[in-house]
Design an enzyme around this catalytic site. Structure first.
Site, short mmCIF file in Angstrom:
data_model
loop_
_atom_site.label_atom_id
_atom_site.label_comp_id
_atom_site.label_asym_id
_atom_site.label_seq_id
_atom_site.Cartn_x
_atom_site.Cartn_y
_atom_site.Cartn_z
CG ASP A 233 42.95 50.12 7.41
OD1 ASP A 233 42.34 50.87 7.47
OD2 ASP A 233 43.31 48.91 6.87
CG ASP B 217 37.97 51.94 5.25
OD1 ASP B 217 38.97 51.68 6.07
OD2 ASP B 217 38.52 51.74 4.07
#
Length: 443
Positions: free
Chosen positions: A132, A318
């Site tokens: 992430d 993201d």
């Protein structure tokens, strides 16, 4: 839209600056690292080995085996989790960058889509973690676990590692993350050796999770490569120079890669003329990598950032969000232009928060309209697979692969659907980002 979010104090570490002194690696050694994972036959093409680094697999697809519980996850649930993720990013509370309330963004209901495997402890044990870019700290579920741990997958046992120690903190080493949907992870900070392929990183700080609630998709925890001081990128900067790159696989039978330092340069080979400025830090309560989006071209029509959208428009890159979120006014203009280009095809019912869908049964040669994202000084031609979202259970139905924010003040997000099969290169020290074509199918 903001929801309540609580984070207990996460302490400044007394030894933080000294941590990097023990992680020195030569360029030759970095260049000779071999992949951590052996090739798994359904996930590699005949050209495997061109890229170096950790293997990235989609947790919902066959390449994520042995995490087979995720293989049949329906699109509806995946996109619902994605919606949780977008709301989470808008509701984070961030305080001091050195610890007093530092962001530790976890994936809400396990919505992070991609997995990597790293080693922890001495002797090394391998753990599969969610990858992430929107998270800073790394955390792993640990024993003794008092609530919510998944005992069907590996759990880190501190007592089994000779290099383990508790973190030294000014106030407390506890962390606690709570989200509006009930997902949380809590525990305390510890120190141990992190192994990335054959590369050892002593004194790596990560969260030892002892209470977990929520679906993290069979992953043991989360690998944070965000811009914060507790991220993997920051804690390995002496060896990896705060440089990394990745390619996210688009096909269910392919794998991507995540690489650092010299490997990142070798894999991505960024063009100096294609570097996009990035900013690091806070914007609308999130701590992430931000780029400036100046416009979108769909077909031959360019949609500039204007009207009710603040200019310049900051957007976060993201990896944990699947579908890009745009301000409603910009999305509305994009949707209108897309519908004009698709006017000859029959429409389909809205599906799973997508409001612009078409039935393409029998249209075997159809390709999506050309789309370009315009960043500050750089244009990014999207891969055709990044323009539309295709239903798993109904391949004839495709939808425009963007969504609108509820409010123009919400975060603009460039999600992973729009940068799959791209080599995405981050040079954090120089605050530059690059998208290059070529994809990761040759892993």
């Amino acid at each position: 839209m903001a929801q309540s979010h609580h984070l207990s104090a996460i302490c400044p570490f007394l030894f933080y600056s000294a941590l990097f002194l023990s992680c020195v690696y030569g360029a030759r050694e970095l260049a000779e690292i071999n992949p951590l994972l052996p090739p798994a036959s359904p996930c590699f093409t005949s050209a495997k080995g061109q890229f170096q680094g950790l293997q990235i697999v989609n947790k919902y697809e066959p390449c994520s085996s042995p995490l087979s519980l995720e293989k049949s996850r329906p699109n509806q649930e995946v996109l619902l989790q994605d919606q949780f993720r977008a709301r989470l990013l808008d509701s984070l509370e961030v305080v001091d960058e050195y610890g007093e309330g530092i962001q530790l963004p976890l994936t809400s209901r396990g919505d992070g889509n991609f997995l990597v495997t790293v080693g922890v402890g001495t002797p090394k044990r391998d753990f599969t973690l969610l990858f992430d870019t929107g998270s800073d700290a790394t955390w792993i579920q640990c024993e003794p676990c008092s609530a919510g741990c998944n005992h069907q997958i590996p759990i880190f046992y501190p007592s089994s590692s000779s290099s383990f120690s508790n973190a030294i903190c000014n106030i407390t080493c506890d962390y606690s993350m709570n989200y509006h949907d009930g997902t949380y992870s809590s525990g305390y900070y510890v120190v141990d050796t992190l192994t990335i392929q054959s590369d050892l990183h002593p004194n790596f700080i990560f969260g030892c999770a002892q209470k977990i609630h929520g679906d993290f998709g069979g992953a043991v925890g989360l690998l944070g490569v965000g811009p914060g001081n507790l991220s993997l990128v920051a804690q390995t900067d002496t060896g990896y120079f705060r440089v990394f790159c990745y390619c996210l696989p688009a096909s269910e039978n392919s794998a991507g890669y995540l690489s650092f330092g010299v490997q990142a340069f070798e894999n991505c080979q960024p063009d100096e003329n294609k570097l996009i400025p990035i900013s690091l830090g806070l914007n609308q309560n999130a701590y992430s990598y931000f780029v400036t989006l100046t416009g979108i071209t769909i077909g031959q029509q360019r949609l500039d950032i204007s009207g009710n959208v603040s200019s310049p428009l900051k957007a976060i890159i993201d990896s944990g969000t699947s579908i890009s979120r745009l301000p409603f006014s910009l999305y509305s203009a994009l949707r209108q232009a897309f519908r004009r280009l698709m006017s000859q095809y029959p429409t389909a019912s809205p599906s799973q928060n997508f409001d612009t869908c078409y039935n393409l049964e029998g249209q075997n040669n159809w390709t999506p309209p050309k789309m370009v994202l315009h960043f500050e000084g750089v244009d990014l031609d999207l891969d055709p697979s990044a323009v539309t979202f295709r239903e798993k259970d109904n391949n004839a139905q495709v939808c425009l692969a963007f969504m609108a924010n509820e409010n123009d003040s919400d975060l603009t997000i460039i999600g992973n659907q729009q940068h799959r099969e791209m080599n995405v290169f981050f040079d954090i020290s120089n605050q530059k980002l690059a998208f290059t074509s070529g994809g990761c199918s040759n892993w």
